[in-house]
Design an enzyme around this catalytic site. Structure first.
Site, short mmCIF file in Angstrom:
data_model
loop_
_atom_site.label_atom_id
_atom_site.label_comp_id
_atom_site.label_asym_id
_atom_site.label_seq_id
_atom_site.Cartn_x
_atom_site.Cartn_y
_atom_site.Cartn_z
N LYS A 66 -4.98 -38.58 -52.64
CA LYS A 66 -6.01 -39.54 -53.07
C LYS A 66 -6.03 -39.78 -54.58
O LYS A 66 -6.26 -40.90 -55.02
CB LYS A 66 -7.39 -39.06 -52.60
CG LYS A 66 -7.56 -39.15 -51.08
CD LYS A 66 -8.96 -38.72 -50.69
CE LYS A 66 -9.22 -39.00 -49.23
NZ LYS A 66 -10.65 -38.93 -48.91
N ASP A 103 -15.54 -44.11 -49.58
CA ASP A 103 -16.31 -42.97 -49.08
C ASP A 103 -17.80 -43.11 -49.36
O ASP A 103 -18.64 -42.81 -48.50
CB ASP A 103 -15.81 -41.66 -49.71
CG ASP A 103 -14.57 -41.13 -49.02
OD1 ASP A 103 -14.28 -41.57 -47.89
OD2 ASP A 103 -13.89 -40.27 -49.61
#
Ligand code: ATR
Length: 278
Positions: A66, A103
């Site tokens: 990520k 997220d």
């Protein structure tokens, strides 16, 4: 050519993303595909910079890529920059790689859907954990206008690092003080891996939480964690972790395939049934 997207990880086998995106492709009758791509850390930068050549219009990115995916992108949204990590990639019209982090969007949208009575301005939030998941959640909560977040983590230094990144609205408290700190909190979020099947239990006594508090867990295996069961038994509103996973997938699917997909009870049941097969 029909659009293809993928999830990139190392390992990637256990990612839940293909189940979600393939369900939507099927539901909306889209002639597209969603694949799993196991990419070694040393190959990540080249892989994402050649996404189009590799046959993809975009990708999800999971552990351990990520941070590297954010660094490899030409541009990034505010959330990805603040969180320091990307979970969704797409190609801009000129072919440049864009990094996003969905997220915080997933967490906040799920919270709104499952606990519509919760109000950001109403009071303190307590967050357990200081890993990647906690970063996304902190960003979402502060953006929504939460006046103060109490942050607690087994390793206090990691929580201090997040306070430095997110500013004075974040107050670090000792892990040992978590039970007493619940008094006056309108929302408790477990952003650790504790309570997940196969992991250690989360030891916490939620007695001090006010009666109108909401309890949220990022763990979704089991769907009802011991923390959420305790909260439900006490009559508190609960928010499970699966909804966050489902909602964070929405913006990527829309970018890649041109349809904004819906998170429905049928999708939830489908994902629960599939996860249960492991
Ligand atoms: P992620 O990026 O998914 O959030 P992570 O960075 O490994 O994953 O973070 C896991 C979180 O669970 C951390 O907050 C971790 O606490 P530490 O920073 O002290 O490691 C927390 N955690 C994991 N095992 C724990 C345990 N046995 N007791 C308390 N906290 C634990």
């Amino acid at each position: 050519m029909s659009p293809r997207a993928c999830v990139i990880g190392w390992p990637v086998e256990h990612s839940g993303s293909p189940v979600i995106h393939r369900y939507w492709l099927d539901q909306y009758g889209i002639d597209g595909a969603y694949e799993k791509e196991a990419v070694r850390p040393e190959d990540l930068e080249r892989f994402v910079q050649q996404l189009w050549t590799n046959g993809y219009v975009g990708a999800n990115v999971t552990l351990p890529h990520k941070e590297a995916a954010l660094r490899a992108a030409r541009s990034a949204d505010e959330a990805a920059i603040a969180i320091g990590a990307a979970n969704t990639l797409w190609l801009d019209p000129d072919g440049a790689l864009h990094a996003s982090n969905t997220d915080a969007y997933g967490f906040m949208t799920n919270l709104d859907a499952k606990a519509p009575q919760w109000r950001a301005a109403k009071g303190d939030v307590i967050v357990l954990g200081a890993g990647g998941a906690a970063r996304g959640i902190l960003y979402g909560l502060l953006k929504a206008g939460v006046p103060r977040v109490l942050l607690t983590n087994r390793t206090r230094e990691r929580a201090e690092t997040l306070r430095e990144a997110f500013g004075p609205k974040v107050e670090v408290i000792d892990w040992a003080a978590r039970n007493e700190a619940l008094a006056g909190c309108g929302l408790l979020v477990n952003a650790t891996s504790l309570g997940m099947t196969g992991h250690k239990p989360l030891i916490i006594n939620i007695a001090a939480l006010p009666n109108d508090a909401v309890v949220s867990d990022i763990v979704y295996v089991p769907l009802e964690t011991p923390l959420l069961r305790d909260a439900r038994t006490r009559g508190l509103a609960t928010v499970d972790g699966l909804g966050m996973l489902l909602h964070q997938a929405v913006p990527g699917f829309e970018r890649w395939f041109g349809v904004r997909p819906e998170v429905t009870p049928e999708l939830t049941a489908h994902v629960v049934a599939t996860l249960g097969e492991d």
